[in-house]
Scaffold this active site. Structure first.
Site, mmCIF file in Angstrom:
data_model
loop_
_atom_site.group_PDB
_atom_site.id
_atom_site.type_symbol
_atom_site.label_atom_id
_atom_site.label_comp_id
_atom_site.label_asym_id
_atom_site.label_seq_id
_atom_site.Cartn_x
_atom_site.Cartn_y
_atom_site.Cartn_z
ATOM 1 N N SER A 161 0.851 -1.190 0.000
ATOM 2 C CA SER A 161 0.000 0.000 0.000
ATOM 3 C C SER A 161 0.889 1.243 0.000
ATOM 4 O O SER A 161 1.703 1.390 -0.903
ATOM 5 C CB SER A 161 -0.955 -0.030 1.197
ATOM 6 O OG SER A 161 -1.912 1.009 1.099
ATOM 7 N N HIS A 187 -2.606 -1.093 -3.494
ATOM 8 C CA HIS A 187 -3.753 -0.191 -3.326
ATOM 9 C C HIS A 187 -3.552 1.058 -4.173
ATOM 10 O O HIS A 187 -2.602 1.806 -3.974
ATOM 11 C CB HIS A 187 -3.918 0.200 -1.855
ATOM 12 C CG HIS A 187 -4.201 -0.962 -0.956
ATOM 13 N ND1 HIS A 187 -3.888 -0.960 0.383
ATOM 14 C CD2 HIS A 187 -4.797 -2.164 -1.202
ATOM 15 C CE1 HIS A 187 -4.271 -2.111 0.929
ATOM 16 N NE2 HIS A 187 -4.814 -2.854 -0.018
#
Length: 342
Positions: A161, A187
């Site tokens: 992420s 992400h």
């Protein structure tokens, strides 16, 4: 606990005022200043000493990317880039930005306020915890590793992420075309994953693309889950690993979710897999990595000293999901070492 001091760099007076008004509503945020261009921003940094800066890419007098390249070496500062749908955002991340948000193409003030509250505000709070020195290490590291692997009948699954775009590049640029097929969840907003895949494809020896249902895992190929409202899962059809992209609710606040991918890898590939969890806020991927380890897969977690945000790898480590905890620069070598012993 004192509020996060934020500097807003934005040339549009309307958008700038919206940012100031809405960010200031959160008691955890203090907007200490604004700037219309990098020259005003430089003076504001010296005057206000912000904790985080938001930065538009397209600015007068000097673009945001050039500003970042000049700024970060002199004034290490977590920066959240606000960008339209453009691959320039990856230049900004490479230049030292912590993260980015996609500027919404909306017509109503209410939608803009929702974007600021539910996306930008979250990114600012995450950025305030980032280790800016680790961003610079990733950007500046050009060390080449020459590795070889003996067999390709396995797969590698990666989740990341915040800080992950550069971390993934740091890992996969060391992989040769003999590496088993790779599946990745990073992400990222919709639209940007396709540009990110193309960027990696241009910079790495392996072939990289945004995944589509039915894509097969092949040696030297990497599939990145598309951003948006769909999850990516591993399936096995006619004796071959493939991916399936399906709509579904968010898991751990994310879609696509690392946990969804890792859990499917645990179920389908079992011990024929290596799981890698990299820098990122929160705990997405931790339970899935534990499922992989329990299924016999080997697992690697990025260590705290090299993470931009030691969130996802920490949760995974605390759960007992991480078998090998490694510095970012050591992950490629560890991956090959594991594969050679499998």
């Amino acid at each position: 606990m004192r509020p996060i001091r934020v500097l807003i760099v934005e040339d549009s007076i309307v958008f700038r005022e919206l940012l100031v008004q809405n960010l200031s509503k959160d008691p955890a945020i203090q907007v200490v200043g604004t700037a219309r261009d990098p020259f005003e921003a430089r003076d504001a940094i010296l005057a206000y000493k912000p904790d985080v800066m938001t930065l538009d890419v397209e600015l007068p007098r000097m673009n945001g990317i050039e500003f970042l390249r000049k700024l970060i070496p002199q004034y290490p500062l977590p920066v959240v880039v606000i960008s339209s749908l453009s691959d320039k955002v990856f230049d900004a991340l490479n230049a030292g930005a912590v993260d980015f948000v996609a500027k919404p193409a909306v017509s109503s003030r209410l939608q803009l306020e929702d974007f600021i509250k539910n996306e930008l505000l979250v990114k600012i709070k995450i950025a305030s915890t980032a280790k800016i020195s680790n961003i610079k290490k990733m950007v500046m590291s050009e060390e080449e590793q020459h590795l070889s692997v003996k067999k390709n009948d396995f797969l590698v699954a990666i989740g990341a992420s915040t800080g992950g775009t550069e971390a993934i590049l740091a890992v996969v640029k060391e992989f040769g075309t003999d590496i088993p097929g790779i599946v990745v969840v990073q992400h990222m907003p919709p639209g940007f994953t396709q540009m990110y895949a193309k960027r990696l494809n241009d910079q790495c020896r392996i072939h990289v693309k945004e995944a589509e249902t039915g894509d097969r895992l092949m040696p030297g190929h990497m599939l990145i889950a598309p951003g948006g409202d769909r999850h990516m899962r591993l399936v096995k059809l006619n004796g071959t690993y493939q991916v399936e992209i399906r709509s579904g609710p968010k898991v751990n606040g994310h879609c696509p979710s690392v946990d969804v991918l890792f859990e499917s890898v645990a179920k389908v590939a079992g011990s024929n897999a290596v799981g890698i969890i990299l820098t990122g806020m929160g705990g997405d991927g931790a339970k899935g990595l534990l499922a992989m380890r329990n299924a016999g897969a080997k697992t690697i977690g990025q260590d705290e000293s090299t993470c931009v945000v030691y969130g996802m790898p920490k949760v995974a480590y605390d759960l007992g999901a991480v078998q090998y905890q490694e510095k970012l620069s050591d992950i490629p070598r560890r991956t090959y070492s594991i594969l050679n012993k499998m």
